[in-house]
Design an enzyme around this catalytic site. Sequence first.
Site, PDB file in Angstrom:
ATOM      1  N   ASP A  65      43.127  42.496 -46.661  1.00 25.98           N
ATOM      2  CA  ASP A  65      44.491  42.862 -46.306  1.00 25.98           C
ATOM      3  C   ASP A  65      44.554  44.356 -46.018  1.00 25.98           C
ATOM      4  O   ASP A  65      44.260  45.176 -46.891  1.00 25.98           O
ATOM      5  CB  ASP A  65      45.403  42.504 -47.478  1.00 25.98           C
ATOM      6  N   THR A  98      49.160  44.367 -40.663  1.00 25.98           N
ATOM      7  CA  THR A  98      48.920  45.743 -41.113  1.00 25.98           C
ATOM      8  C   THR A  98      47.600  46.277 -40.562  1.00 25.98           C
ATOM      9  O   THR A  98      47.537  47.420 -40.123  1.00 25.98           O
ATOM     10  CB  THR A  98      48.921  45.854 -42.655  1.00 25.98           C
ATOM     11  N   THR A  99      46.565  45.438 -40.568  1.00 27.89           N
ATOM     12  CA  THR A  99      45.280  45.893 -40.047  1.00 27.89           C
ATOM     13  C   THR A  99      45.424  46.241 -38.567  1.00 27.89           C
ATOM     14  O   THR A  99      45.011  47.309 -38.121  1.00 27.89           O
ATOM     15  CB  THR A  99      44.217  44.786 -40.230  1.00 27.89           C
ATOM     16  N   ASP A 394      51.726  37.265 -47.314  1.00 24.36           N
ATOM     17  CA  ASP A 394      51.687  37.317 -45.852  1.00 24.36           C
ATOM     18  C   ASP A 394      52.278  36.044 -45.251  1.00 24.36           C
ATOM     19  O   ASP A 394      53.076  36.095 -44.320  1.00 24.36           O
ATOM     20  CB  ASP A 394      50.237  37.474 -45.343  1.00 24.36           C
TER      21      ASP A 394
HETATM   22  N1  LIG Z   1      41.948  31.047 -34.979  1.00 21.03           N
HETATM   23  C1  LIG Z   1      42.075  32.261 -34.474  1.00 21.03           C
HETATM   24  N2  LIG Z   1      41.450  32.587 -33.355  1.00 21.03           N
HETATM   25  C2  LIG Z   1      41.558  33.819 -32.838  1.00 21.03           C
HETATM   26  N3  LIG Z   1      42.295  34.795 -33.366  1.00 21.03           N
HETATM   27  C3  LIG Z   1      42.968  34.531 -34.467  1.00 21.03           C
HETATM   28  C4  LIG Z   1      42.902  33.258 -35.092  1.00 21.03           C
HETATM   29  N4  LIG Z   1      43.649  33.285 -36.198  1.00 21.03           N
HETATM   30  C5  LIG Z   1      44.165  34.539 -36.258  1.00 21.03           C
HETATM   31  N5  LIG Z   1      43.766  35.285 -35.227  1.00 21.03           N
HETATM   32  C6  LIG Z   1      44.113  36.675 -34.915  1.00 21.03           C
HETATM   33  O1  LIG Z   1      43.763  37.518 -35.985  1.00 21.03           O
HETATM   34  C7  LIG Z   1      44.612  38.666 -35.970  1.00 21.03           C
HETATM   35  C8  LIG Z   1      45.138  38.930 -37.358  1.00 21.03           C
HETATM   36  O2  LIG Z   1      44.091  39.246 -38.215  1.00 21.03           O
HETATM   37  P1  LIG Z   1      44.336  39.762 -39.697  1.00 21.03           P
HETATM   38  O3  LIG Z   1      45.277  38.851 -40.376  1.00 21.03           O
HETATM   39  O4  LIG Z   1      43.004  39.983 -40.284  1.00 21.03           O
HETATM   40  O5  LIG Z   1      44.975  41.183 -39.476  1.00 21.03           O
HETATM   41  P2  LIG Z   1      46.476  41.647 -39.519  1.00 21.03           P
HETATM   42  O6  LIG Z   1      47.401  40.497 -39.516  1.00 21.03           O
HETATM   43  O7  LIG Z   1      46.631  42.662 -38.455  1.00 21.03           O
HETATM   44  O8  LIG Z   1      46.542  42.451 -40.891  1.00 21.03           O
HETATM   45  P3  LIG Z   1      46.825  41.932 -42.386  1.00 21.03           P
HETATM   46  O9  LIG Z   1      46.806  40.448 -42.370  1.00 21.03           O
HETATM   47  O10 LIG Z   1      45.700  42.546 -43.139  1.00 21.03           O
HETATM   48  O11 LIG Z   1      48.136  42.495 -42.716  1.00 21.03           O
HETATM   49  C9  LIG Z   1      45.718  38.354 -35.002  1.00 21.03           C
HETATM   50  O12 LIG Z   1      45.550  39.090 -33.833  1.00 21.03           O
HETATM   51  C10 LIG Z   1      45.578  36.870 -34.745  1.00 21.03           C
HETATM   52  O13 LIG Z   1      46.006  36.497 -33.466  1.00 21.03           O
HETATM   53 MG   LIG Z   2      47.292  38.947 -40.954  1.00 21.04          MG
END
Ligand SMILES: Nc1ncnc2c1ncn2[C@@H]1O[C@H](COP(=O)(O)OP(=O)(O)OP(=O)(O)O)[C@@H](O)[C@H]1O
Ligand SMILES: [Mg+2]
Length: 550
Positions: A65, A98-99, A394
């Site tokens: 996260d 957030t990332t 989340d």
């Molecule tokens: N099955 C999938 N295939 C491709 N991309 C995906 C898939 N599932 C999620 N994603 C992508 O992953 C990204 C989110 O990744 P992640 O949750 O690690 O980071 P975040 O939401 O930016 O930060 P955090 O969850 O740490 O607050 C998004 O861009 C989302 O579209």
């Molecule tokens: Mg996320």
Amino acid sequence: MSAQAGGVPVLILKEGSSRSRGRTAQHNNIMAAKIIAETVRSALGPKGMDKMLVDSLGDATITSDGRTILDEMDVEHPAAKMMVEVAKTQDDEVGDGTTTSVIVAGELLGKAEELIDKKVHPTIVIDGYRKAADKALEILEKIAIEVEPTDKDFLKKVAMTSMASKLVSENREQLAEITVDAILHVAEKVGDEYRVDLDDVMVEKKPGESMTDTKLIEGIVLDKENVHPGMPKRVEEAKIALIDTALEVQKTEFDAKINIETPEQMEAFLHEEENMLREMVDKVTSKGATVVICQKGIDDMVQHFLARNGVSAIRRAKKSDMEKLAKATGGRVITNLDDFTEDDLGYAKLVEERKIGDDKMTFIEGCKNPKSVAILIRGGTERIVDEAERSIHDALSVIRDVVQEPKALAGGGAPELEISRALRDYAESLPGREQLAVQRFAEAIETVPITLGENAGLDPIDILSELRARHDKGETWAGVDVFEGKVKDMKKLEVYEPLAVKKQIIKSATEAATMILKIDDVIASGRMKAPPTPPGGPGGMGGYGGMPPY
Ligand SMILES: Nc1ncnc2c1ncn2[C@@H]1O[C@H](COP(=O)(O)OP(=O)(O)OP(=O)(O)O)[C@@H](O)[C@H]1O
Ligand SMILES: [Mg+2]
């Protein structure tokens, strides 16, 4: 810092203060921000890695996260701290992304630096970025998919996307069901819209059993047991007194001396104390309370009397839980026992102490307010339940986002590609240098699909060129399928995310980047520690210790 006046130095800042200006200040700030972005990069997406963060006491946190990683990192550089703030804002506003917001902010700064190096003034870059951000928000609104705010199946898909990139992804189907039920339970219809207060969903965790034993409880769970073993473990049709004052005889604030000369006086003194405590119990039981939940301590004698009256009691409940209890049971928190009336009592169909793992917890079910719900997280170890709690946060957040603003986007970098394509067209309409800034913004946003691909072990150049080509052909939802390692239609794969999250990413990343770009003078008072020189001398990057100077 000093100036010369007639040959005599005039001291303006205290000794030990440092100052950096102009390009140096900008360069250092940008570098610090980029290092922060670099650290979270590998955590993005379902194929991203987790981080193990060890605090000064040796306790480890395992997470992917973004906000948690940065919170635990304890950064010191002021510009790096601003990046931590980006993650915080993102989390507070929408609870996910957030990332991404930190990575995008870092990339925007990197691209800005290239322009500044080419003698484009930072103000022009800032203006260009702001215009680009406004345009990006427009695009997102345009391509967004309208959904039904209470469509359970769709909400589950959104929750599952947010959990796909977490340790809990194996259990995401079941957790999505639980979190969607929880949010729909507490959602309130106001006019044509729905409002959700995440505080209405209580989240408790207890290591033990497995994640599949995580449950939704219609009511409230307290990580507390009865204060006295003689109290009933199960109270039906409970009338609950919520008390935030101590059920004890108050000690005097200063030392007092009492002269006791005879055994009778001693007895009278003890008797008096007992009477006061008895009276306290009477005040509670005479109004019909069968359960007492106290925010402070409960005297042994009071415990004993309550137990004898068949009343169960919990002490030292958290203040935040007291508020939740009041809302759920329809009771009022009592500060002064003398003002306590029957109307202040809360109601629940059942209050029961149950053994969960090695501990006992109290379940308050069938509350007067049927909207109150709790999620009890179970899982192998403490670290797993901790990370599960963050992922559930989340998931709850993204469901809330869609329920409140029923629009969604398919993910996997598809919306980012739509933005970059539109921005390149838009840039054409702008004058020279601003055009460059908008183009750089377009490049920066493409870091999302690039990073998703990179983390899945794919070649970023291949992926990007294929994505660009497919979007040019009108495939709005072409994105990176990180599991198959191919470009695919994200809508068909049902990878859905809230529009609110993507919009906030643009807003928070642009805000942070422009704020950092505007700084051209850093004056640090002597109080701040100078950062350690990284091994390998200045310019070398000693891992995280390689923060640039202020
Ligand atoms: N099955 C999938 N295939 C491709 N991309 C995906 C898939 N599932 C999620 N994603 C992508 O992953 C990204 C989110 O990744 P992640 O949750 O690690 O980071 P975040 O939401 O930016 O930060 P955090 O969850 O740490 O607050 C998004 O861009 C989302 O579209
Ligand atoms: Mg996320």
